[in-house]
Design a protein around this motif. Structure first.
Motif, PDB file in Angstrom:
ATOM      1  N   ARG A 146       0.730  -1.175   0.082  1.00 50.80           N
ATOM      2  CA  ARG A 146       0.127  -0.002  -0.254  1.00 50.80           C
ATOM      3  C   ARG A 146       0.942   1.275  -0.024  1.00 50.80           C
ATOM      4  O   ARG A 146       0.173   2.365  -0.495  1.00 50.80           O
ATOM      5  N   LEU A 147       2.099   1.181   0.471  1.00 50.19           N
ATOM      6  CA  LEU A 147       2.776   2.555   0.502  1.00 50.19           C
ATOM      7  C   LEU A 147       4.374   1.926   0.298  1.00 50.19           C
ATOM      8  O   LEU A 147       4.760   1.139   1.067  1.00 50.19           O
ATOM      9  N   ALA A 148       5.175   2.286  -0.677  1.00 48.42           N
ATOM     10  CA  ALA A 148       6.326   2.027  -0.921  1.00 48.42           C
ATOM     11  C   ALA A 148       7.152   3.100  -1.368  1.00 48.42           C
ATOM     12  O   ALA A 148       6.567   4.549  -1.760  1.00 48.42           O
ATOM     13  N   ALA A 149       8.576   2.908  -1.377  1.00 48.99           N
ATOM     14  CA  ALA A 149       9.771   4.089  -2.040  1.00 48.99           C
ATOM     15  C   ALA A 149      10.548   3.074  -3.062  1.00 48.99           C
ATOM     16  O   ALA A 149      10.753   2.166  -2.370  1.00 48.99           O
ATOM     17  N   VAL A 150      10.525   3.912  -4.235  1.00 42.99           N
ATOM     18  CA  VAL A 150      11.378   3.225  -5.230  1.00 42.99           C
ATOM     19  C   VAL A 150      12.630   4.358  -5.654  1.00 42.99           C
ATOM     20  O   VAL A 150      12.411   5.446  -5.463  1.00 42.99           O
ATOM     21  N   HIS A 151      13.759   3.942  -6.008  1.00 43.91           N
ATOM     22  CA  HIS A 151      14.662   4.694  -6.552  1.00 43.91           C
ATOM     23  C   HIS A 151      14.308   5.475  -7.729  1.00 43.91           C
ATOM     24  O   HIS A 151      13.794   5.004  -8.615  1.00 43.91           O
ATOM     25  N   PRO A 152      14.500   6.812  -7.711  1.00 43.32           N
ATOM     26  CA  PRO A 152      13.875   7.712  -8.830  1.00 43.32           C
ATOM     27  C   PRO A 152      14.568   7.488 -10.273  1.00 43.32           C
ATOM     28  O   PRO A 152      14.170   7.935 -11.289  1.00 43.32           O
ATOM     29  N   VAL A 153      15.649   6.795 -10.161  1.00 40.70           N
ATOM     30  CA  VAL A 153      16.402   6.360 -11.407  1.00 40.70           C
ATOM     31  C   VAL A 153      16.243   4.875 -12.125  1.00 40.70           C
ATOM     32  O   VAL A 153      16.099   4.609 -12.939  1.00 40.70           O
ATOM     33  N   SER A 154      16.901   4.209 -10.912  1.00 39.71           N
ATOM     34  CA  SER A 154      16.881   2.620 -11.281  1.00 39.71           C
ATOM     35  C   SER A 154      15.291   1.935 -11.177  1.00 39.71           C
ATOM     36  O   SER A 154      15.136   0.977 -11.830  1.00 39.71           O
ATOM     37  N   GLY A 155      14.355   2.554 -10.107  1.00 38.16           N
ATOM     38  CA  GLY A 155      13.281   1.938  -9.974  1.00 38.16           C
ATOM     39  C   GLY A 155      13.300   0.956  -8.884  1.00 38.16           C
ATOM     40  O   GLY A 155      12.286   0.202  -8.655  1.00 38.16           O
ATOM     41  N   ARG A 156      14.581   0.420  -8.234  1.00 37.08           N
ATOM     42  CA  ARG A 156      14.622  -0.590  -7.314  1.00 37.08           C
ATOM     43  C   ARG A 156      13.789  -0.026  -6.128  1.00 37.08           C
ATOM     44  O   ARG A 156      13.863   0.979  -5.550  1.00 37.08           O
ATOM     45  N   LEU A 157      13.291  -0.967  -5.281  1.00 34.98           N
ATOM     46  CA  LEU A 157      12.802  -0.903  -4.004  1.00 34.98           C
ATOM     47  C   LEU A 157      13.582  -0.524  -2.801  1.00 34.98           C
ATOM     48  O   LEU A 157      14.664  -1.004  -2.812  1.00 34.98           O
ATOM     49  N   ILE A 158      13.321   0.708  -2.402  1.00 37.67           N
ATOM     50  CA  ILE A 158      14.143   1.096  -1.243  1.00 37.67           C
ATOM     51  C   ILE A 158      13.782   0.401   0.134  1.00 37.67           C
ATOM     52  O   ILE A 158      12.646   0.788   0.716  1.00 37.67           O
ATOM     53  N   THR A 159      14.492  -0.589   0.460  1.00 42.71           N
ATOM     54  CA  THR A 159      13.819  -1.370   1.758  1.00 42.71           C
ATOM     55  C   THR A 159      14.175  -0.864   3.150  1.00 42.71           C
ATOM     56  O   THR A 159      13.461  -1.080   3.947  1.00 42.71           O
ATOM     57  N   ALA A 160      14.989   0.578   2.911  1.00 42.96           N
ATOM     58  CA  ALA A 160      15.095   1.004   4.316  1.00 42.96           C
ATOM     59  C   ALA A 160      13.782   1.871   4.736  1.00 42.96           C
ATOM     60  O   ALA A 160      13.679   1.966   5.740  1.00 42.96           O
ATOM     61  N   PHE A 161      13.031   1.967   3.655  1.00 42.62           N
ATOM     62  CA  PHE A 161      11.701   2.666   4.316  1.00 42.62           C
ATOM     63  C   PHE A 161      10.610   1.341   4.093  1.00 42.62           C
ATOM     64  O   PHE A 161      10.177   0.768   3.336  1.00 42.62           O
TER      65      PHE A 161
END
Length: 374
Positions: free
Chosen positions: A215-230
């Motif tokens: 329902r709520l996630a953060a991804v990298h703005p260039v690579s699109g990878r999932l930011i697991t710290a969030f």
């Protein structure tokens, strides 16, 4: 959610700048045009306000103008401008970058020319640019930053290339970004951009195949990878997202509705409960504005797990404002109607907050589906 932004190096779109807390804007709306159907999208460009929705007529001081789902007016006077592109379906999101106005929604043509779900318009003339893409599904939300237009919705491909409800385009060329390919397993309802992250909200359960950030996630703005710290734990469908350098703000549905402020790691800073869904969030000078179809807000700020209001509710009909700690302020414009507010947008330059939706009155005065506070 849609906000004015530029694309100079280091600037971002759909972001609320972190500033010291200030008093909420006036609860009285300025003189603005009225719309004959729901307003779903708002964006600012200086003193020009761009509006999108399902309307076909705009009225101001007894004069009616034909404006099919897109319009613009002068925020200082309320006068309807000659800007007049025509969309054949509901416009659900708007964003501005320089002289470009980007629109997303249910349309398939704009001004009689094929534009599938996303279009780029000249901010002054309203003319279409060459920006054109084909979606398998629909794009319904967009945000601008990092030289890109980030788009979310419910779609499986763009221009025949697989995309899972998220896509990005280069602002300079208009080309589909081939390297940014995050995916969700269900609809994306909101996107917000910072220099280092793209936040996405919706009803999805997985992002890039991972179920860690439903329902709520953060991804990298260039690579699109999932930011697991969030690692937030959004309690219900996320309907809107805002972000600044310190806080991620969300509006949610669920039991009642919530406005929630998270840290950059996804820990809850504060939660405020309402008696109906919080459709929209806007942040301006340390104040968080919430809009939706609620009629009451808890008098106290609560934890994420709390479902009730132990000290009772205060009347806040469709609109409310919270301070930096998520506490209810006295700001109380009182919109009417059942469905209420469908969009909130703030502009840091002019210090205004705009609300659009299905309401027809603010504070007992007639304001047909749009209000401007400042």
């Amino acid at each position: 959610m849609a906000m004015t932004c530029a694309l100079a190096s280091g600037t971002v779109g759909a972001i609320a700048t972190a500033t010291p807390a200030a008093a909420a804007v006036s609860a009285r709306s300025s003189t603005t045009p009225g719309f004959n159907s729901t307003v779903w999208a708002v964006a600012f460009r200086g003193n020009v306000v761009y509006v999108g929705g399902s309307f076909t007529k705009v009225s101001f001081y007894g004069k009616t103008y034909t404006r099919k789902r897109l319009a613009a007016f002068d925020a200082r006077t309320g006068a309807v401008l000659s800007w007049n592109p025509v969309a054949d379906g509901t416009v659900r999101s708007l964003a501005v970058a320089g002289r470009a106005v980007y629109a997303a929604g249910d349309f398939s043509t704009v001004s009689g020319t094929r534009r599938d779900s996303v279009a780029r318009l000249d901010a002054v003339t309203g003319r279409l640019t060459s920006f054109r893409h084909e979606f398998t599904g629909k794009a319904t939300t967009l945000a601008i930053g990092n030289g890109r237009i980030y788009v979310g919705g419910k779609f499986s491909a763009v221009d025949g290339k697989k995309r899972g409800n998220l896509a990005a385009f280069r602002h300079s060329s208009g080309a589909l970004d081939g390297s940014w390919r995050p995916r969700t397993n269900d609809r994306v309802k909101a996107v917000a951009v910072t220099r280092t992250r793209v936040y996405v909200g919706g009803g999805f359960r997985t992002v890039n195949g991972s179920g860690r950030q439903p329902r709520l996630a953060a991804v990298h703005p260039v690579s699109g990878r999932l930011i697991t710290a969030f690692r937030p734990k959004a309690p219900a469908i996320v309907l809107d997202v805002e972000a600044d350098a310190r806080t991620v703000y969300t509006g949610t549905g669920g039991p009642g509705g919530r406005a929630v402020g998270y840290t950059n790691y996804g820990y809850v800073r504060w939660t405020h409960l309402f008696d109906g869904d919080v459709h929209n969030i806007a942040v301006l000078r340390g104040v968080t504005y919430a809009g939706g179809h609620f009629d009451r807000a808890c008098t106290t700020t609560s934890t994420i797990k709390q479902l009730g209001c132990p000290k009772g509710y205060a009347k806040r009909i469709k609109l409310a404002a919270l301070d930096t700690r998520g506490r209810l302020t006295g700001w109380n414009p009182q919109a009417n109607g059942v469905h209420g507010v469908q969009v909130l947008s703030s502009d840091t330059r002019t210090r205004r907050v705009a609300a659009g939706g299905a309401f027809t009155r603010i504070g007992g005065a007639r304001h047909e589906r749009f209000a401007l506070f400042g």
